[in-house]
Design a protein around this motif. Structure first.
Motif, mmCIF file in Angstrom:
data_model
loop_
_atom_site.group_PDB
_atom_site.id
_atom_site.type_symbol
_atom_site.label_atom_id
_atom_site.label_comp_id
_atom_site.label_asym_id
_atom_site.label_seq_id
_atom_site.Cartn_x
_atom_site.Cartn_y
_atom_site.Cartn_z
ATOM 1 N N ASN A 23 0.809 -1.137 0.030
ATOM 2 C CA ASN A 23 -0.057 -0.018 -0.053
ATOM 3 C C ASN A 23 0.971 1.204 -0.038
ATOM 4 N N GLU A 24 1.804 1.418 -0.960
ATOM 5 C CA GLU A 24 2.828 2.338 -0.988
ATOM 6 C C GLU A 24 1.857 3.623 -1.356
ATOM 7 N N PHE A 25 0.871 3.724 -2.063
ATOM 8 C CA PHE A 25 0.502 4.934 -2.375
ATOM 9 C C PHE A 25 -0.197 5.582 -0.981
ATOM 10 N N VAL A 26 -0.333 4.855 0.206
ATOM 11 C CA VAL A 26 -0.439 5.378 1.514
ATOM 12 C C VAL A 26 0.991 5.722 2.366
ATOM 13 N N THR A 27 1.796 4.858 2.153
ATOM 14 C CA THR A 27 2.950 4.754 3.199
ATOM 15 C C THR A 27 3.854 5.658 2.737
ATOM 16 N N SER A 28 3.988 5.878 1.339
ATOM 17 C CA SER A 28 4.865 7.140 0.981
ATOM 18 C C SER A 28 4.135 8.477 1.486
ATOM 19 N N ARG A 29 3.124 8.650 1.620
ATOM 20 C CA ARG A 29 2.553 9.960 2.133
ATOM 21 C C ARG A 29 2.823 9.963 3.820
ATOM 22 N N ALA A 56 3.418 -4.898 6.500
ATOM 23 C CA ALA A 56 3.185 -4.655 7.812
ATOM 24 C C ALA A 56 3.684 -5.720 8.776
ATOM 25 N N PHE A 57 3.455 -7.178 8.070
ATOM 26 C CA PHE A 57 3.798 -8.047 8.956
ATOM 27 C C PHE A 57 5.215 -8.243 9.525
ATOM 28 N N GLU A 58 6.167 -7.637 8.509
ATOM 29 C CA GLU A 58 7.476 -7.606 8.801
ATOM 30 C C GLU A 58 8.273 -6.552 9.465
ATOM 31 N N ILE A 59 7.201 -5.488 9.948
ATOM 32 C CA ILE A 59 7.541 -4.246 10.654
ATOM 33 C C ILE A 59 8.294 -4.757 12.085
ATOM 34 N N PRO A 60 7.354 -5.657 12.814
ATOM 35 C CA PRO A 60 8.111 -5.670 14.360
ATOM 36 C C PRO A 60 9.565 -6.227 14.246
ATOM 37 N N LEU A 61 9.881 -7.313 13.294
ATOM 38 C CA LEU A 61 11.089 -7.825 13.549
ATOM 39 C C LEU A 61 12.252 -6.963 13.156
ATOM 40 N N VAL A 62 11.885 -5.899 12.351
ATOM 41 C CA VAL A 62 13.082 -4.911 11.973
ATOM 42 C C VAL A 62 12.939 -3.778 12.810
ATOM 43 N N ALA A 63 11.877 -3.553 13.387
ATOM 44 C CA ALA A 63 11.843 -2.394 14.544
ATOM 45 C C ALA A 63 12.590 -2.944 15.755
ATOM 46 N N ARG A 64 12.706 -4.054 16.066
ATOM 47 C CA ARG A 64 13.155 -4.707 17.204
ATOM 48 C C ARG A 64 14.674 -4.619 16.747
ATOM 49 N N ALA A 74 14.666 6.429 19.274
ATOM 50 C CA ALA A 74 13.209 5.994 19.053
ATOM 51 C C ALA A 74 13.169 5.428 17.619
ATOM 52 N N VAL A 75 12.168 4.355 17.576
ATOM 53 C CA VAL A 75 11.868 3.915 16.078
ATOM 54 C C VAL A 75 10.563 4.069 15.652
ATOM 55 N N ILE A 76 10.384 4.800 14.680
ATOM 56 C CA ILE A 76 8.672 5.013 14.069
ATOM 57 C C ILE A 76 8.545 3.766 13.119
ATOM 58 N N CYS A 77 7.287 3.363 13.278
ATOM 59 C CA CYS A 77 6.708 2.213 12.416
ATOM 60 C C CYS A 77 5.783 3.006 11.667
ATOM 61 N N LEU A 78 5.801 2.677 10.218
ATOM 62 C CA LEU A 78 4.822 3.161 9.185
ATOM 63 C C LEU A 78 4.288 2.278 8.320
ATOM 64 N N GLY A 79 2.969 2.187 8.267
ATOM 65 C CA GLY A 79 2.397 1.224 7.277
ATOM 66 C C GLY A 79 1.029 1.425 7.133
ATOM 67 N N ALA A 80 0.341 0.310 6.218
ATOM 68 C CA ALA A 80 -1.119 0.798 5.934
ATOM 69 C C ALA A 80 -1.696 -0.553 5.825
ATOM 70 N N VAL A 81 -2.598 -1.011 6.728
ATOM 71 C CA VAL A 81 -3.361 -2.390 6.512
ATOM 72 C C VAL A 81 -4.658 -1.908 6.149
ATOM 73 N N GLN A 123 -10.278 5.776 3.866
ATOM 74 C CA GLN A 123 -9.940 6.530 5.074
ATOM 75 C C GLN A 123 -8.413 6.491 5.144
ATOM 76 N N ALA A 124 -7.902 5.459 4.604
ATOM 77 C CA ALA A 124 -6.206 5.457 4.638
ATOM 78 C C ALA A 124 -5.862 6.678 4.029
ATOM 79 N N LEU A 125 -6.271 7.032 2.757
ATOM 80 C CA LEU A 125 -5.790 8.254 2.359
ATOM 81 C C LEU A 125 -6.047 9.669 3.164
ATOM 82 N N GLU A 126 -7.225 9.438 3.718
ATOM 83 C CA GLU A 126 -7.761 10.603 4.545
ATOM 84 C C GLU A 126 -6.623 11.179 5.916
#
Ligand code: INI
Length: 166
Positions: A23-29, A56-64, A74-81, A123-126
């Protein structure tokens, strides 16, 4: 009575960002808004590093992993499900959010939840649009505030709870 609160001064903050490509059309924003806000708050470009993950499923491992590296405050996690397009929405959302929370508690490093979980793409775009509503900007401010709060608590003798600093 004393009240402690983190400031929004980003000058000495080192921030890692994990952003998913799904969902890069959202996560890039989300990403643009987070970067813009970090800079506005004074975080230096050389103190920001971004890692892109497939979903998004891969985020926690890399954030950790970033949190464990001791290279970030600090680490910021960005994604869109997005439910409308995701038969396994509930599994991905639940595991991703549980994993992010677990990584923060385990490491003692603030890991900020800037992942949108919405019913529709609209909603994700908003929630990734104008700065006042953009969750990326929110996540950036939260990260800076938490960095400064944790530093203040440590300076005033509160023992950190994460294994990294025991
Ligand atoms: N990943 C997302 O970040 N958002 C989604 O909406 C999504 N959907 O729709 O399935 C999604 N799936 C991929 C998932 O995060 C993993 O990358 C994949 O299952 C491989 O582990």
């Amino acid at each position: 009575m004393e009240i402690k609160e983190g400031s929004l001064e980003g000058k000495d903050c080192r921030i890692g960002i994990v952003v998913s490509k799904f969902n890069e059309f959202v996560t890039s924003r989300l990403m643009s808004s987070a970067l813009e806000t970090l800079k506005t708050q004074g975080v230096e470009d050389q103190n920001i590093e971004t890692v892109r993950v497939p979903g998004a499923f891969e985020i926690p491992l890399v954030a950790r992993q970033l949190a464990r590296s001791k290279q970030y405050d600090a680490v910021i996690c960005l994604g869109a499900v997005i439910r409308g397009e995701t038969p396994h929405f509930d599994y991905i959302s639940a595991e991703m959010s549980r994993g992010i929370a677990q990584a923060a508690l385990e490491t003692g490093i603030p890991i900020v939840f800037g992942v949108l979980t919405t019913d529709t793409p609209e909603q994700a775009l908003e929630r990734s649009g104008e700065p006042e509503k953009n969750r990326g900007a929110d996540a950036a401010r939260t990260a800076i505030e938490m960095v400064n709060l944790m530093k203040e608590l440590q300076q005033s003798g509160r023992k950190p709870t994460g294994f990294l600093k025991d």
